[in-house]
Design a protein around this motif. Sequence first.
Motif, PDB file in Angstrom:
ATOM      1  N   ILE A 105       0.827  -1.208   0.000  1.00 20.39           N
ATOM      2  CA  ILE A 105       0.000   0.000   0.000  1.00 20.39           C
ATOM      3  C   ILE A 105       0.863   1.261   0.000  1.00 20.39           C
ATOM      4  CG2 ILE A 105      -1.385   1.348   1.624  1.00 20.39           C
ATOM      5  CD1 ILE A 105      -3.085  -1.149   2.069  1.00 20.39           C
ATOM      6  N   TYR A 126      -6.461   8.320   1.648  1.00 27.64           N
ATOM      7  CA  TYR A 126      -5.690   7.273   2.332  1.00 27.64           C
ATOM      8  C   TYR A 126      -6.084   7.223   3.795  1.00 27.64           C
ATOM      9  CZ  TYR A 126      -1.391   5.266   4.462  1.00 27.64           C
ATOM     10  OH  TYR A 126      -0.493   4.526   5.181  1.00 27.64           O
ATOM     11  N   SER A 175      -6.828  -3.205   2.762  1.00 30.93           N
ATOM     12  CA  SER A 175      -6.320  -4.393   3.442  1.00 30.93           C
ATOM     13  C   SER A 175      -7.208  -4.633   4.645  1.00 30.93           C
ATOM     14  CB  SER A 175      -4.878  -4.181   3.895  1.00 30.93           C
ATOM     15  OG  SER A 175      -4.856  -3.478   5.113  1.00 30.93           O
ATOM     16  N   ASP A 180      -5.963   1.107   4.741  1.00 33.86           N
ATOM     17  CA  ASP A 180      -5.209   0.068   5.430  1.00 33.86           C
ATOM     18  C   ASP A 180      -5.985  -0.303   6.697  1.00 33.86           C
ATOM     19  OD1 ASP A 180      -3.253  -1.717   6.063  1.00 33.86           O
ATOM     20  OD2 ASP A 180      -1.591  -0.285   5.905  1.00 33.86           O
ATOM     21  N   VAL A 229      -7.346   4.297  -0.723  1.00 26.33           N
ATOM     22  CA  VAL A 229      -6.421   3.263  -0.261  1.00 26.33           C
ATOM     23  C   VAL A 229      -6.590   3.169   1.250  1.00 26.33           C
ATOM     24  CG1 VAL A 229      -4.030   2.535  -0.144  1.00 26.33           C
ATOM     25  CG2 VAL A 229      -4.828   3.812  -2.126  1.00 26.33           C
TER      26      VAL A 229
END
Lengths: 249, 369
Positions: A56, A88, A199, A168, A166
């Motif tokens: 990532i 993000y 993720s 995480d 994105v």
Amino acid sequence: MPPSDADPVVEVRDLVRTFGRGTRTVRAADGVSLSLARGEALALLGANGSGKSTTIKVVLGLLAPTSGAARVLGGPAGRRDARARTGYVPEEARRLPAVRGRELVELFAAIQGVPRAERRRRVDEALDGVGLAADAARRPVADYSRGMARRVALAAAVVSRPALLVLDEPTSGLDPVGTEQVLALLRGLRDAGTSVLLSTHERGTAEGLCDRAVVLGAGRVRASGRLAELLAGDATPGLLALFRRVERG
Amino acid sequence: MASLVALVRLEGLRRLRAPSATALLVGLAAALVASLALPGEAHGRAAAALEGALAALAVAAALVAAGAAASLPADRAAGAAAWLAATGAPVPARRAAPALAAAGLAVGVAAAGAGLVAAIAGATGLAVPTRVAHPIAVRTPTVLVAAAPGRAASEATLPAGDGPFEVDVAPRWRRDALDAAAAGTLRLVVRDADGARTLEVPARGTVAVGEPRGPVTLAAADPRVDVVLRGARRLGPAVPPWLNALLAGLLVGLACACGAPLAALLARGTSAATAGVATALLLLVGATREALLGMAAGADALAGGAAAAAVLRGAVALAPDLAALAAVGDAAAGRALSAASFARLLPAVAHAGVVAALLAFVPDRRPRR
Ligand SMILES: Nc1ncnc2c1ncn2[C@@H]1O[C@H](COP(=O)(O)OP(=O)(O)OP(=O)(O)O)[C@@H](O)[C@H]1O
Ligand SMILES: [Mg+2]
């Protein structure tokens, strides 16, 4: 050639990223390839230390690849125009001390180019979307619970309606209601054309949003494909069976 | 641009909400009250009050500027640096924002503080009567020497003009007459179209010569003490004391604000505390650079003093030149600040510009392989 809708939003080819030197070298990513189309949500799965966050960070341009390449939104990873169109949420509930929740989201709105006239409304929308109440948004982020910090980070990521998200582990630490709320928000964005790379260790989050998944193990892609097929009709609640199968090869 | 504005605003909020901000404001308020309550009489008291208040504001502004060191290490530790690095904010904007915010706050604190002091001084009769000052060029060094057996006198003649006349003098004791130091006063002979008179002057400082007619000739009166003439000026019309105090505060703030990029630059490589303390020390060096260079020259003359001199000169070379802080003395002495006062900021501004360019544009070390 100008980028078209058919071009992948994220394309990672043979990514290797090592840390340390000599005998202590860790190959955090060891030949990872993946691609993400417009309006698609892809789950990065894998055990702790399997290289999800490393991959990532390379996609975001925060880490340079040791070899291989990552292209994002039609250019090499980390270009400024790509960053301006990317939202993000980092792995930990990271904080800017002494800033209030709403101010943080306002900051990201300004940085990511939300026009001034729209900021107020968009910040309200984002806070509402992640279920952070107005009085909570007036408190300093440093005082937030883990789940609240996660929510405000998500609000900051989505406030500019980025082309790429994105995330995480976006739902770690969220209560079940919060998880469902956030998934609903993300599904809406995905259906409106936002690509999502996330993720997670939670089956519900992966299934609630992603059609496809890439399973990493020790920096390598162990399996990839449609999530439903990877889970192979497994009826247990978590991702344990998938991880076991992938480990056996 | 929008992201720079947003980042600077955020940094400003962070600085204002830091626990140290409250401590600093309380300390500053105490120092301002103390300086306004300094004992003394009439004119001397007003001057001392203004000088003390401006000095306190300079210290506060320097600390605020050094506070630019706080953000980058904190963000590094919290991971917020990477978070912001993943946004579209330009790298220079991200790095410069803490410095710009701290610089703005330093100027704000000094100017607002000076405004407050001016208002209180005006209301309590502590205003320093202030006049426009026209400097008269004095060749440096100009040393007045009294005639003595085997030695001719050396005098200085300054041009005619209107208005009260002032000179800045300092004694230089002759080697063969150290006992004169005990006398403590210095005598100066002033000659103009009306004749000659002798002034007793304090051993160091500024002397009002009255309103001489025609060119003025200055001469030393005592063969044991030479007089170094450092500057001279004629005084023009009066200006409002509050305006001068406000300008002095602004100048002090601007001078200290020049330390903010330095703090942010140092903080890229060290902890916030290290960078903050180093910046405060360098600002102190910059404020006292003339004296430090004088000490370096003195150290050169000592056996083994070369290293000490090199250390002093090195520190002075690294530090911003805060010559503009001379405005504190000028304002306290009742001399109106001018464009020339602001021009003395230029070396510090140039220093800040170079440091800011290093801060914003020198890339990070490449990520570890
Ligand atoms: N900055 C770093 N320095 C040294 N090693 C690192 C660094 N970052 C990651 N690693 C190593 O790289 C490997 C992969 O880490 P990564 O954070 O990508 O795992 P992950 O899949 O995100 O794990 P988790 O599920 O725990 O978040 C680990 O062995 C980790 O120790
Ligand atoms: Mg991780």
